[in-house]
Each structure stands twice: as structure tokens, then as C-alpha cells.
Design an enzyme around this catalytic site. Structure first.
Site, PDB file in Angstrom:
ATOM      1  N   HIS A 148       8.940  15.876 -10.534  1.00 56.59           N
ATOM      2  CA  HIS A 148       9.179  15.969  -8.755  1.00 56.59           C
ATOM      3  C   HIS A 148       9.192  17.697  -8.660  1.00 56.59           C
ATOM      4  CE1 HIS A 148      10.111  12.344  -7.349  1.00 56.59           C
ATOM      5  NE2 HIS A 148      11.161  12.105  -8.150  1.00 56.59           N
TER       6      HIS A 148
ATOM      7  N   HIS B  58      11.302  13.247 -15.509  1.00 55.89           N
ATOM      8  CA  HIS B  58      11.252  12.656 -14.371  1.00 55.89           C
ATOM      9  C   HIS B  58      11.532  13.876 -13.070  1.00 55.89           C
ATOM     10  CE1 HIS B  58      11.131   9.502 -11.181  1.00 55.89           C
ATOM     11  NE2 HIS B  58      12.097  10.196 -10.517  1.00 55.89           N
ATOM     12  N   GLU B  59      12.741  14.443 -13.115  1.00 57.02           N
ATOM     13  CA  GLU B  59      12.792  15.373 -12.134  1.00 57.02           C
ATOM     14  C   GLU B  59      11.960  16.695 -12.126  1.00 57.02           C
ATOM     15  OE1 GLU B  59      14.622  14.322 -10.017  1.00 57.02           O
ATOM     16  OE2 GLU B  59      15.603  12.704 -11.133  1.00 57.02           O
TER      17      GLU B  59
ATOM     18  N   GLU C 288       7.010  10.532  -5.971  1.00 63.84           N
ATOM     19  CA  GLU C 288       7.248   9.739  -6.923  1.00 63.84           C
ATOM     20  C   GLU C 288       6.156   9.574  -7.869  1.00 63.84           C
ATOM     21  OE1 GLU C 288      10.298   8.952  -7.131  1.00 63.84           O
ATOM     22  OE2 GLU C 288      10.409   7.472  -8.936  1.00 63.84           O
TER      23      GLU C 288
END
Lengths: 511, 511
Positions: free
Chosen positions: B266, B262-263, B292
């Protein structure tokens, strides 16, 4: 609190916020920043520096300080803060934005050129930039003024407020007169063995041992941390967040041990500053010399002493039973105190170290006076190394190009290293006299009484006193090289079994 | 370059320098800062924020922007930057210093109160501060204006420029109509086994595996790094220094895997921004929703897919042969996609996640309208959890107090999480159509074609396009929840062997 004083304090704290923020960015740059972040980081640091400078030279601050300077209702501490801040303000105002920007550009170019020159061992790559830097520094001396003294005073004062070239001249004449001969005497004695310092020592275990040393010193890990960097340093973002870095070499036990204790000493000073004075002179270290006195006191007077290792060598041996199997405390003590003239300042023993500094001091003075030309620097350097240390410099990379300072435009910085050692010896002599059984405490790993003494006598004051005032207050006299020389004679006569030291050896064994 | 534009760019870069410097301080605060550093760090951050705000609302910048807005010689990109900056400038000017300071104080108090309330499970400790915050936010809506729309639009727009409450209403009505029933259908099917995710997994090995996943995604470790923090996040100090953090739990393999991917998603967006546009709108991410979308696309559409684990599960099994001995790729794929209504948003599966968001959205809207009172919040919350998720909330700590956002004054933020997932599904559908053999590439661990597609279609533009413009440009239509629903039906019908999905199952096995 006086309203004006409150406004002054708030302004100073904002400036500190920006400067400490820059400190965090610089710390990150040396520890964790990924390589490609470098370009923008330099820009971010430069923006913060510019903003701090703008705030620190703002008319608002100037007016406030001038009003406060005429205010008789202030306490003694408030007065000293205002006086110091006004001096700093007036000094900063001497720099035009044009000069600051020109310096910043030149330093950036000079740093690149120096890196290249050092890498390729080609001094001429650096020389043109260094020439310009010297010219700029001469201009800076004129800008700052030096009140009938030596122009170099202006540069010295940036790092060691109040220091005079003529006093340093006297000091180093003393060093030359006494230390040069003493080191020759040592050189004539049989050398002690330190080869086991260069066996294989697992890095993680070294790290763990270093952390134990820091804890024992009283370094507060709730208000600090240690990380790895290429060049060890300490830095502070308030007295509640004071960080150290170290480097660990698998084949050289000295690297980690000395950087840990040295930077730990610096950090203890910063952790001992008063948090309520954050941003104010009384919340800041006095000078680089006094700062260095704290690192050197812990590194040399404590860390290179026999009592310290009577406590810590058994612990070290637990970490490294194999490489140290045939070594005892006394062997270890001798090994860490080997005196051996060498090329590189940062690796020098605590005696020949000062010859490295003397050479740099003489060079800086001569460059600023104009009596030495940059093109003649390598020859001059190499001659001095032969004269003071008796060694031949094989190349400029290990000679005149070894240190980063000049490429940063930091002239006047080097002498503070020696001042620090000499102050350390003088402070430690006083501490030993005032703390009953200090050596015994050290031998038991109880360093708290010493830290308490330093906190009470030095750390808590920040810039309330000047370096000279503090020295007199604490030791009853001005800086006196005699303390260092006594310390050196006592210690090294015993270590090298010199005739002049037999007496001291006997004394120490009895005590 | 146009002189005025050059001056504008230089000013914007200075503002960025200060904001990114604050970013470094915030990163350090979450990763390495020693505990006692917290107080002064908060003050340093507040000073930097104040300075950035001052620069971003300076008359100098305002005049320049107004001149540039009337300048017809600018390129299209320059025009868009100026237009966006002028809008930001005018928005910022709506805040008085008094309002900013009042907010900052209240947020600081509210955050303390929330921490205490959550720890002690006592909502009333937080309620008075939250009431004031809601009042403040209503005042902020009036300050900012909302052009005849819903007051909540003003808050939404801070995170998702251009978003309208009425559109989000329509969107969530759609979610409610389709997703609620689908989740019920899943709940009626036999549950898949995910117990092995909670065996013992050595932390260091998890960390190493995570680093491999990041490298495979194309995250550039020369322009970034991963560290540990309590709450995983990504942050950027320029596109050349974009950092991620993760947390590793020994008894929950999910923590590290999903935070890493997830990070990482980003961070890939930030690393893909144009460094030449540093400080300008075109060098910044469009919105939180689009941001997101990048994390969710990697986390869900890639990371929770079967092809991805066909490649990476064998690798994971090499790290953990024992706990995963009886598990095959298909088991693992099922386990990581277990749908199970739960109390805590951050641990929710990718379907029920949106019910958590819907509840927060409904609450925020009602609070801002004034149709819901803070004192009635826990009851309202608990009723909604029963209604949408079918679960009883045992206490406020795991209920209305679970998230940090409101204590920070971040109202209008939550909806961007759902927007992100829905954009992700739409973008991924388009990427799958435009990249030949994408699933095969993923299965071979070759994620470069997907990253290239994202770079070319999304990352490189920064704020050149608005979220809506970008969505239309890339996918040919506005945000359409249908893509997410198709993705969900396809995937979960197969995973839970639902009647409605048999057809898709067949299709997928053939392709």
C-alpha cells in the site's frame, strides 16, 4: 447554561480542536516524522494556523462576545472567561491578514538564515533578516499599542499578560544588585567535583530511571507519554493528553534528569487543568511565566534539593553501580548544583542562568527602542557576557546565535524564564510553610502532598486569575525576588561553605 | 498556469492539508496516544472532518469548478482533475449537514454497541444500531442516486468509483463456479505442515527482519516509518510521509510478515504518487480496489512466492536458527501457503479469503435491497459459512460480529478486497511478461525492476485514469478473473500435488 454562553463555548472548543490538532502535528514533527515529510508538514501547520486565526477573529465570535460582555446573568467564572476571550479577540483583530502572512514568510526565511548562520558561525548571514524582524516587531508594538508604557510591553504581554517593562527593569536591577555579587562569592570558593556526571551512562537505563522519576512526581501516563526529541519540550492536546519529550546523552547524566523533571513539571500543570473548561481561558495556563514556575519548582526547588536525592540517589545507584561506586548522595547533590559561568543558556546552573536572561532582555528592549542596531549586536552581546559572567565569547555560534527565539520572531519571551524561577521560589516557600513536613515527604519519595497543593492552589484555576492575582492569592504578595535570593543564599552558602551561609547550614542539618 | 486553475489548486491543497492533518491525528490515535486522550481526540477529528467537508462543499469551490469545466484552454491532465473534482463536489453536496451529523452520531453509537456485542458475544446488543445504519445507508443510496442500477451501486462507488453491482455479481459467480471446486480439490489432498510457524519467535528479531523486507521492497524510510498498532494499517500525509504499522506476535510468524509486506505494498503506491499533484485527484490513489491490488501484489504474488523466499528464507533463518533448524525453503513456502477454511477473514489464506468476501457482499446487497432483515443475519451468515467454507460458526463473535466495517457504516467496502487480489494477479501477469527475468530478480532480492514497472504503469498517474481505464491501458483488457484463477491453479496444484497441476509444475521447474 445560557444559550449564548453555550454557543461561545462551542466556538472556542472548535478553535481549540484546530490548535490542538496543530499541536499533534508539531509534536510528530519533532519526534517521529520522517525527514522528507518536512515540507508538506510546514504547509499543513500553516493552513491549520490560518484557519484557527480566521475562526478566532470571526465576526460571529466577536458579536457573541460583545453580547456576553453585557450579560449580567453570567456566573463569575463565565464572566472572566468572556472578558479574557474578548481581550484576546480584540488583540487578534489588530492583525491584518497581510501582516500575519508577511510575518509568517519572514519568520520562515529568518529561521533558515539563522540555521545557516549558526552552522557556519557567520552572523552577517542572519543580520539582514533579523533587521527586518526587528522592524516588523516595532510595527507590531504600534499595532498592538502599549498604553503609554514601553513599546516592548506589547511584546512581553504576548507571553506574560500584564507584565510591564518597567517592572522587569526593577526586577533585574535587583537581580543584578544581589545575584552578581553572590555568584562572585561562590566563584571565589573551592569548586565542587562534578566530573562523574560525564562518565558513561547507558541510555536505556537512564530512560528507565527518568520514567520512574516522572511516575514519582505524579505524572499520569494514562494521560501522557514521554518520547525522545532533539530539544526537550512538553505539549498538550487537552489535559487528558499531555506529552513530554527528553533527550538522553550517554556522557552527560544531566541532560535526561533535568529535562525529565523540568518538562514533567510543565506537564503536571497541563494535566491539572480542568477538562470541562477545554478551549476556554479557565482551561488554559495563565502565562509562560507561571508555566515556567511549575517546571522550575519541580526542577530546582524539588529536583535539585538534598531530600529529593536522599530518596532517589540510591535508586540511581542501583541503575549505575559502577560509574557511581565512589559517589554518595551529598557528592551527587553538590555535583548537580555546581555554579559555573558558561556560554550556553540552556546548560547554565540555576543562578548564572538569570544573567543569560538579563542580557537578552536588555538587548531586546534596546532593539525595540531603536537604541541598538542589529549590526552592533555581536559586540554588545560579547561585552555583556564579559561584564555579567566574566567570560569571553569565542564565536557567535556559542554567542548571539545560540538561541532559536529571535529567528522565530519571539521577542519578549526570554524574561518569562526568569519570572518562572522567581515565582517558583515564592510558591515553594509558601508550599513549604503550608504542607507539614514537606521535606520529609520529599525524602520519602512522597510527592503527592506537593502536587495536591499545586493542583489546589494553582493548576485548577487556569486563567481565572491573572499571574499577579494568583501570586497574591497564593502567597499574600506580588512577585518578590527576595524569595529566590533567600533560597539561593541558603542553599549555595551551604554547598560552597560560604561564611554568609554557616547559620543556614546549621539550621538545615537540625531540621 | 491559468489563474482559476491556480486558485482551484490552492483550495484543494488546503482541503488536503486539513484531511492529512486528521490523518496524523488518526495515526497517533492508533499508535501512541495515551488512553485518556481518546475522548478529546474524537472531538478534534470530528471538527477537522467538518471543516474539510465545509471547504469541499463551499460555493467558492463550486463556482470555480463550474467555470473551469467550461474552460477549453486547460491541459488534458488539468481537465481530468477538474472533472473528477466537480464530480466529487457534486456528490458531497448531496449530503445535508443534518445527514452528516446524524450519520456521525449513529456511527459513534453503533461502534460502541458493536464493541460491546463482540466482547460479550451478544448480537442483539448490536442489532438495533445496525438496523438504523442499514436504514441510513438505504437513505444514502437514494441521496446519491444510482442511475437505474442497483441501489448498492451508490455505496460501492464510494470505494470503487465506477463499479457496478451487476459486474461484481458476474465476477463472484465466476469465483463461485471455479474457486469453490478448486478449494475442494485442495481440501481432499494431504495437508502441508505449518506448525513451525507457531513456535516462539522473539519479537525484536521479527521486527528487524520486517524492516529488512520493507527496505528490500524499496519502501523509502526517509519518507515513511513503521510503528506498532493493534490492527496494522498504512496511512499517508503526502507522498513524502507515508507510514505503515505492523503487529508482532511471538507465537505466530505470519502476523508480522504479512502485515509488513501488505502494508508496505500500500505504502509504495502512496510514495509513488506525484508530490506536485498534492491535493489534486492526480495526486491520489484511484480506488480502494487498485490500492488493494498493490498490497496484494506484493503480499501474494511476490511475498508468497518461492523465488521471494529463496532469497529471504536464508535471511530469516539467520534470525531464527533454532525454531527453523529443520525447515527448508520449500517447507516454508508450503507452510505459508496452507489452504484451510477458517472462521476469520483477516487470517484466511489467499484462496478461501474470497469466500469470506462473497458472503459479506451477498449480505450487504440483500440488506440494502431489503430482502434480508438484520435479525436474520446471524443465521444467514452461519448458513453461508457452512455452504461456501464447509465450517460451523461456533459463536457470533467469530461470525457476523468479527469485522469492524458495518459498525463504521462502511457498506460497499468489502468487495474491493477481492477486486484488489484479482487486479493484482492481472497486473502481475503483465509485469512478468514485460520485465525480463522477473522471477530471477526476485530470487536475487532485486525488487527494483518490479517497483519501477509499478511506478511507471500505475503509481505515477494517480486518478488520471479510472480503475477500468488503467486496467485496459496496462493489461490490454478489463478486469478478468481468469488471471487469478490461472495463478491459483498453477501455484496450488504444485503445492498440493494435484493432478490438474502436474503440467504446470513441470513448466515452472523448467523455467
Amino acid at each position: 447554561m445560557n444559550t449564548n454562553y453555550g454557543r461561545y463555548k462551542a466556538l472556542m472548543q472548535k478553535i481549540a480542536d484546530v490548535n490542538y490538532a496543530a499541536g499533534v502535528l508539531a509534536w510528530d514533527q519533532e519526534t517521529y516524522m520522517p525527514p522528507r515529510g518536512a515540507d508538506k508538514r510546514a504547509q499543513q501547520l500553516s493552513t491549520l494556523a490560518g484557519m484557527a486565526h480566521e475562526m478566532a477573529t470571526s465576526p460571529e465570535l466577536g458579536e457573541l462576545l460583545n453580547q456576553l460582555a453585557a450579560d449580567n446573568t453570567l456566573s463569575e467564572k463565565e464572566k472572566r472567561n468572556v472578558k479574557q476571550s474578548l481581550k484576546d479577540y480584540n488583540d487578534r483583530k489588530k492583525y491584518s491578514t497581510e501582516f500575519v502572512e508577511r510575518t509568517s514568510r519572514l519568520v520562515s526565511e529568518a529561521f533558515q538564515a539563522w540555521q545557516q548562520a549558526k552552522k557556519e558561525n557567520r552572523f552577517p548571514l542572519f543580520a539582514p533578516k533579523l533587521e527586518k524582524l526587528v522592524e516588523l516587531k516595532r510595527e507590531e508594538c504600534r499595532l498592538l499599542g502599549y498604553e503609554g508604557g514601553h513599546p516592548y510591553d506589547a511584546l512581553l504581554n504576548q507571553y506574560e499578560p500584564g507584565a510591564k517593562t518597567k517592572d522587569i527593569d526593577v526586577l533585574f536591577a535587583d537581580v543584578k544588585a544581589k545575584l552578581v555579587d553572590f555568584v562572585k562569592e561562590i566563584a571565589a570558593a573551592p569548586q565542587n567535583n562534578d566530573s562523574f556526571m560525564h562518565l558513561t551512562y547507558e541510555k536505556q537505563k537512564q530512560w528507565d530511571f527518568g520514567i520512574e522519576l516522572l511516575k514519582q512526581m505524579g505524572y499520569d501516563f494514562e494521560a501522557g507519554r514521554q518520547d525522545i526529541s532533539t530539544h526537550p519540550f512538553s505539549t498538550s492536546f487537552s489535559s487528558q493528553d499531555v506529552r513530554v519529550t527528553t533527550r538522553v546523552s550517554e556522557n552527560n547524566l544531566n541532560e535526561m534528569i533535568w529535562s525529565c523533571i523540568h518538562e514533567g513539571g510543565h506537564a503536571l500543570y497541563e494535566q491539572g487543568l480542568n477538562i470541562d473548561d477545554y478551549g476556554l481561558p479557565t482551561g488554559e495556563a495563565i502565562s509562560l511565566g507561571i508555566h515556567e514556575s511549575q517546571s522550575r519548582l519541580w526542577e530546582n526547588n524539588v529536583g535539585r534539593s538534598l531530600p529529593y536525592w536522599r530518596c532517589n540517589f540510591p535508586l540511581l545507584k542501583k541503575y549505575f553501580p559502577v560509574p557511581l561506586s565512589a559517589v554518595d548522595t551529598e557528592d551527587f547533590y553538590k555535583a548537580m548544583n555546581v555554579v559555573r559561568p558558561s556560554l550556553i543558556r540552556t546548560g547554565a546552573d540555576e543562578l548564572t542562568y538569570h544573567f543569560h536572561i538579563m542580557i537578552r532582555f536588555e538587548i531586546e528592549k534596546a532593539l525595540i527602542e531603536g537604541s541598538l542596531q542589529v549590526k552592533d549586536l555581536p559586540d554588545y552581546w560579547n561585552r555583556k557576557y564579559k561584564e555579567y559572567l566574566g567570560i569571553d565569547v569565542p564565536d557567535d555560534t556559542r554567542g548571539v546565535l545560540q538561541d532559536i527565539h529571535w529567528s522565530h520572531g519571539s521577542f519578549g519571551y526570554f524574561p518569562t524564564y526568569s519570572l518562572g524561577s522567581f515565582y517558583a521560589a515564592q510558591f515553594f516557600a509558601k508550599a513549604s510553610a503550608q504542607i507539614p513536613g514537606l521535606a520529609g515527604h520529599v525524602e520519602n519519595g512522597n510527592l503527592a502532598p506537593l502536587l495536591k497543593w499545586l493542583r489546589e492552589n494553582i493548576h485548577q484555576y487556569g486563567k481565572f486569575y491573572s499571574a499577579e492575582e494568583l501570586c497574591i492569592k497564593v502567597t499574600g504578595e506580588k512577585l518578590n525576588f527576595g524569595y529566590f535570593m533567600d533560597y539561593a543564599r541558603n542553599k549555595y552558602s551551604r554547598l560552597y561553605n560560604l561564611p554568609s551561609g554557616r547559620q543556614e547550614l546549621k539550621k538545615e542539618t537540625v531540621s
